[in-house]
Motif scaffolding. Structure first.
Motif, PDB file in Angstrom:
ATOM      1  N   ILE A  34      36.069 -31.690  31.669  1.00  0.00           N
ATOM      2  CA  ILE A  34      37.472 -31.287  31.784  1.00  0.00           C
ATOM      3  C   ILE A  34      37.743 -30.100  30.858  1.00  0.00           C
ATOM      4  O   ILE A  34      37.124 -29.985  29.795  1.00  0.00           O
ATOM      5  CB  ILE A  34      38.404 -32.479  31.453  1.00  0.00           C
ATOM      6  N   GLY A  35      38.646 -29.210  31.278  1.00  0.00           N
ATOM      7  CA  GLY A  35      39.035 -28.086  30.421  1.00  0.00           C
ATOM      8  C   GLY A  35      40.501 -27.775  30.613  1.00  0.00           C
ATOM      9  O   GLY A  35      41.066 -28.033  31.677  1.00  0.00           O
ATOM     10  N   GLN A  36      41.117 -27.201  29.563  1.00  0.00           N
ATOM     11  CA  GLN A  36      42.513 -26.794  29.684  1.00  0.00           C
ATOM     12  C   GLN A  36      42.664 -25.397  29.149  1.00  0.00           C
ATOM     13  O   GLN A  36      41.890 -24.959  28.283  1.00  0.00           O
ATOM     14  CB  GLN A  36      43.440 -27.797  28.974  1.00  0.00           C
ATOM     15  N   GLY A  37      43.661 -24.688  29.666  1.00  0.00           N
ATOM     16  CA  GLY A  37      43.914 -23.327  29.205  1.00  0.00           C
ATOM     17  C   GLY A  37      45.401 -23.038  29.180  1.00  0.00           C
ATOM     18  O   GLY A  37      46.180 -23.674  29.899  1.00  0.00           O
ATOM     19  N   PHE A  38      45.773 -22.085  28.336  1.00  0.00           N
ATOM     20  CA  PHE A  38      47.177 -21.663  28.233  1.00  0.00           C
ATOM     21  C   PHE A  38      47.192 -20.172  27.953  1.00  0.00           C
ATOM     22  O   PHE A  38      46.336 -19.659  27.234  1.00  0.00           O
ATOM     23  CB  PHE A  38      47.891 -22.407  27.093  1.00  0.00           C
ATOM     24  N   ASP A  39      48.178 -19.472  28.524  1.00  0.00           N
ATOM     25  CA  ASP A  39      48.343 -18.051  28.227  1.00  0.00           C
ATOM     26  C   ASP A  39      49.802 -17.669  28.410  1.00  0.00           C
ATOM     27  O   ASP A  39      50.549 -18.352  29.121  1.00  0.00           O
ATOM     28  CB  ASP A  39      47.457 -17.199  29.151  1.00  0.00           C
ATOM     29  N   ALA A  40      50.198 -16.604  27.762  1.00  0.00           N
ATOM     30  CA  ALA A  40      51.559 -16.072  27.907  1.00  0.00           C
ATOM     31  C   ALA A  40      51.502 -14.562  27.776  1.00  0.00           C
ATOM     32  O   ALA A  40      50.721 -14.041  26.974  1.00  0.00           O
ATOM     33  CB  ALA A  40      52.475 -16.661  26.832  1.00  0.00           C
ATOM     34  N   HIS A  41      52.313 -13.879  28.571  1.00  0.00           N
ATOM     35  CA  HIS A  41      52.427 -12.426  28.457  1.00  0.00           C
ATOM     36  C   HIS A  41      53.892 -12.015  28.519  1.00  0.00           C
ATOM     37  O   HIS A  41      54.706 -12.659  29.180  1.00  0.00           O
ATOM     38  CB  HIS A  41      51.659 -11.714  29.576  1.00  0.00           C
ATOM     39  N   ARG A  42      54.158 -10.897  27.851  1.00  0.00           N
ATOM     40  CA  ARG A  42      55.502 -10.352  27.747  1.00  0.00           C
ATOM     41  C   ARG A  42      55.809  -9.475  28.969  1.00  0.00           C
ATOM     42  O   ARG A  42      54.940  -8.755  29.454  1.00  0.00           O
ATOM     43  CB  ARG A  42      55.523  -9.504  26.464  1.00  0.00           C
ATOM     44  N   PHE A  43      57.072  -9.526  29.437  1.00  0.00           N
ATOM     45  CA  PHE A  43      57.500  -8.638  30.510  1.00  0.00           C
ATOM     46  C   PHE A  43      57.546  -7.179  30.027  1.00  0.00           C
ATOM     47  O   PHE A  43      57.827  -6.918  28.857  1.00  0.00           O
ATOM     48  CB  PHE A  43      58.911  -8.997  30.988  1.00  0.00           C
ATOM     49  N   ALA A  44      57.263  -6.271  30.950  1.00  0.00           N
ATOM     50  CA  ALA A  44      57.390  -4.842  30.656  1.00  0.00           C
ATOM     51  C   ALA A  44      57.771  -4.132  31.946  1.00  0.00           C
ATOM     52  O   ALA A  44      57.413  -4.572  33.042  1.00  0.00           O
ATOM     53  CB  ALA A  44      56.076  -4.290  30.122  1.00  0.00           C
ATOM     54  N   HIS A  45      58.490  -3.023  31.797  1.00  0.00           N
ATOM     55  CA  HIS A  45      58.857  -2.220  32.966  1.00  0.00           C
ATOM     56  C   HIS A  45      57.669  -1.366  33.394  1.00  0.00           C
ATOM     57  O   HIS A  45      56.720  -1.165  32.629  1.00  0.00           O
ATOM     58  CB  HIS A  45      60.082  -1.359  32.665  1.00  0.00           C
ATOM     59  N   ALA A  46      57.723  -0.880  34.608  1.00  0.00           N
ATOM     60  CA  ALA A  46      56.668  -0.022  35.164  1.00  0.00           C
ATOM     61  C   ALA A  46      55.321  -0.731  35.184  1.00  0.00           C
ATOM     62  O   ALA A  46      54.279  -0.116  34.929  1.00  0.00           O
ATOM     63  CB  ALA A  46      56.583   1.293  34.398  1.00  0.00           C
ATOM     64  N   ARG A  47      55.345  -2.024  35.432  1.00  0.00           N
ATOM     65  CA  ARG A  47      54.124  -2.814  35.594  1.00  0.00           C
ATOM     66  C   ARG A  47      54.273  -3.648  36.853  1.00  0.00           C
ATOM     67  O   ARG A  47      55.366  -4.100  37.194  1.00  0.00           O
ATOM     68  CB  ARG A  47      53.926  -3.786  34.415  1.00  0.00           C
ATOM     69  N   ARG A  48      53.145  -3.869  37.567  1.00  0.00           N
ATOM     70  CA  ARG A  48      53.168  -4.785  38.704  1.00  0.00           C
ATOM     71  C   ARG A  48      53.198  -6.216  38.172  1.00  0.00           C
ATOM     72  O   ARG A  48      52.604  -6.505  37.133  1.00  0.00           O
ATOM     73  CB  ARG A  48      51.911  -4.614  39.558  1.00  0.00           C
ATOM     74  N   LEU A  49      53.858  -7.120  38.912  1.00  0.00           N
ATOM     75  CA  LEU A  49      53.818  -8.540  38.546  1.00  0.00           C
ATOM     76  C   LEU A  49      52.792  -9.219  39.457  1.00  0.00           C
ATOM     77  O   LEU A  49      52.981  -9.305  40.670  1.00  0.00           O
ATOM     78  CB  LEU A  49      55.193  -9.191  38.722  1.00  0.00           C
ATOM     79  N   VAL A  50      51.689  -9.660  38.858  1.00  0.00           N
ATOM     80  CA  VAL A  50      50.614 -10.321  39.602  1.00  0.00           C
ATOM     81  C   VAL A  50      50.421 -11.710  39.011  1.00  0.00           C
ATOM     82  O   VAL A  50      50.150 -11.855  37.807  1.00  0.00           O
ATOM     83  CB  VAL A  50      49.296  -9.522  39.514  1.00  0.00           C
ATOM     84  N   LEU A  51      50.596 -12.717  39.847  1.00  0.00           N
ATOM     85  CA  LEU A  51      50.451 -14.107  39.390  1.00  0.00           C
ATOM     86  C   LEU A  51      49.568 -14.857  40.369  1.00  0.00           C
ATOM     87  O   LEU A  51      49.837 -14.857  41.580  1.00  0.00           O
ATOM     88  CB  LEU A  51      51.823 -14.790  39.303  1.00  0.00           C
ATOM     89  N   GLY A  52      48.528 -15.487  39.868  1.00  0.00           N
ATOM     90  CA  GLY A  52      47.638 -16.245  40.740  1.00  0.00           C
ATOM     91  C   GLY A  52      46.991 -15.377  41.803  1.00  0.00           C
ATOM     92  O   GLY A  52      46.711 -15.835  42.907  1.00  0.00           O
ATOM     93  N   GLY A  53      46.771 -14.104  41.486  1.00  0.00           N
ATOM     94  CA  GLY A  53      46.138 -13.173  42.414  1.00  0.00           C
ATOM     95  C   GLY A  53      47.064 -12.602  43.461  1.00  0.00           C
ATOM     96  O   GLY A  53      46.623 -11.877  44.356  1.00  0.00           O
ATOM     97  N   VAL A  54      48.360 -12.893  43.353  1.00  0.00           N
ATOM     98  CA  VAL A  54      49.342 -12.432  44.344  1.00  0.00           C
ATOM     99  C   VAL A  54      50.336 -11.487  43.669  1.00  0.00           C
ATOM    100  O   VAL A  54      50.902 -11.808  42.617  1.00  0.00           O
ATOM    101  CB  VAL A  54      50.107 -13.633  44.956  1.00  0.00           C
ATOM    102  N   GLU A  55      50.551 -10.306  44.276  1.00  0.00           N
ATOM    103  CA  GLU A  55      51.552  -9.373  43.743  1.00  0.00           C
ATOM    104  C   GLU A  55      52.932  -9.820  44.212  1.00  0.00           C
ATOM    105  O   GLU A  55      53.156 -10.033  45.406  1.00  0.00           O
ATOM    106  CB  GLU A  55      51.256  -7.943  44.194  1.00  0.00           C
ATOM    107  N   ILE A  56      53.831  -9.970  43.267  1.00  0.00           N
ATOM    108  CA  ILE A  56      55.163 -10.512  43.545  1.00  0.00           C
ATOM    109  C   ILE A  56      56.208  -9.428  43.315  1.00  0.00           C
ATOM    110  O   ILE A  56      56.225  -8.808  42.242  1.00  0.00           O
ATOM    111  CB  ILE A  56      55.405 -11.741  42.647  1.00  0.00           C
ATOM    112  N   PRO A  57      57.061  -9.174  44.300  1.00  0.00           N
ATOM    113  CA  PRO A  57      58.084  -8.138  44.130  1.00  0.00           C
ATOM    114  C   PRO A  57      59.053  -8.513  43.007  1.00  0.00           C
ATOM    115  O   PRO A  57      59.672  -9.583  43.055  1.00  0.00           O
ATOM    116  CB  PRO A  57      58.818  -8.128  45.488  1.00  0.00           C
ATOM    117  N   TYR A  58      59.142  -7.651  41.994  1.00  0.00           N
ATOM    118  CA  TYR A  58      60.037  -7.909  40.867  1.00  0.00           C
ATOM    119  C   TYR A  58      60.205  -6.610  40.105  1.00  0.00           C
ATOM    120  O   TYR A  58      59.353  -5.708  40.221  1.00  0.00           O
ATOM    121  CB  TYR A  58      59.440  -8.995  39.951  1.00  0.00           C
TER     122      TYR A  58
END
Ligand code: MG
Length: 157
Positions: A3-27
């Motif tokens: 078993i393994g666990q992971g955690f991560d966090a990133h800060r929002f920034a302008h002029a960046r694509r939002l990609v989550l779980g390999g999917v680009e999300i309009p934002y």
């Protein structure tokens, strides 16, 4: 089983694509990172590496290395899966939680599951992605960024 666990966090920034779980999300903002900032895949990679006793994503793909600048995190995920495969390990299942006040993510979750399962060479039914808010509390609640956590179970390939 491992078993393994992971955690991560990133800060929002302008002029960046939002990609989550390999999917680009309009934002109107994306996540600041050396890579594409896919916090979901980063948490997942840490869970996979943790289960295999292989350290963490920063050790394998250091952000001081220009080779990983703006890299598609799905490439990193596939490399992690390949190194697990070399050790005779395969994914049994993965359960992920995205912690974000906004944007709404529900409509994108099936595609995330499909892409992550493809990269992990497992059935999509073995990949579960959930999204939650923190009821306006904390850094995610204030819309400062997005966090993700992951739990995985590995079996012999
Ligand atoms: Mg990260």
């Amino acid at each position: 089983m491992l078993i393994g666990q992971g955690f991560d966090a990133h800060r929002f920034a302008h002029a960046r694509r939002l990609v989550l779980g390999g999917v680009e999300i309009p934002y109107d903002q994306g996540l600041l990172a050396h890579s594409d900032g896919d916090v979901v895949i980063h948490a997942l990679c840490d869970a996979l590496l943790g289960a295999a006793g292989l350290g963490d994503i920063g050790r394998h793909f250091p952000d001081s290395d220009a080779a990983y600048a703006d890299i598609d995190s799905r490439i990193l995920l596939r490399r992690v899966i390949a190194s697990l495969g070399e050790r005779g390990l395969a994914v049994h299942n993965a359960d992920l939680t995205i912690i974000a006040q906004r944007p709404k993510l529900a409509a994108h979750i099936p595609e995330m599951c499909a892409r992550l399962a493809s990269d992990m060479a497992c059935d999509p039914s073995r990949v579960n992605v959930k999204a939650t808010t923190t009821e306006q509390m904390g850094f995610t609640g204030r819309g400062e960024g997005i966090a993700a956590s992951a739990v995985v179970l590995l079996t012999d390939a």
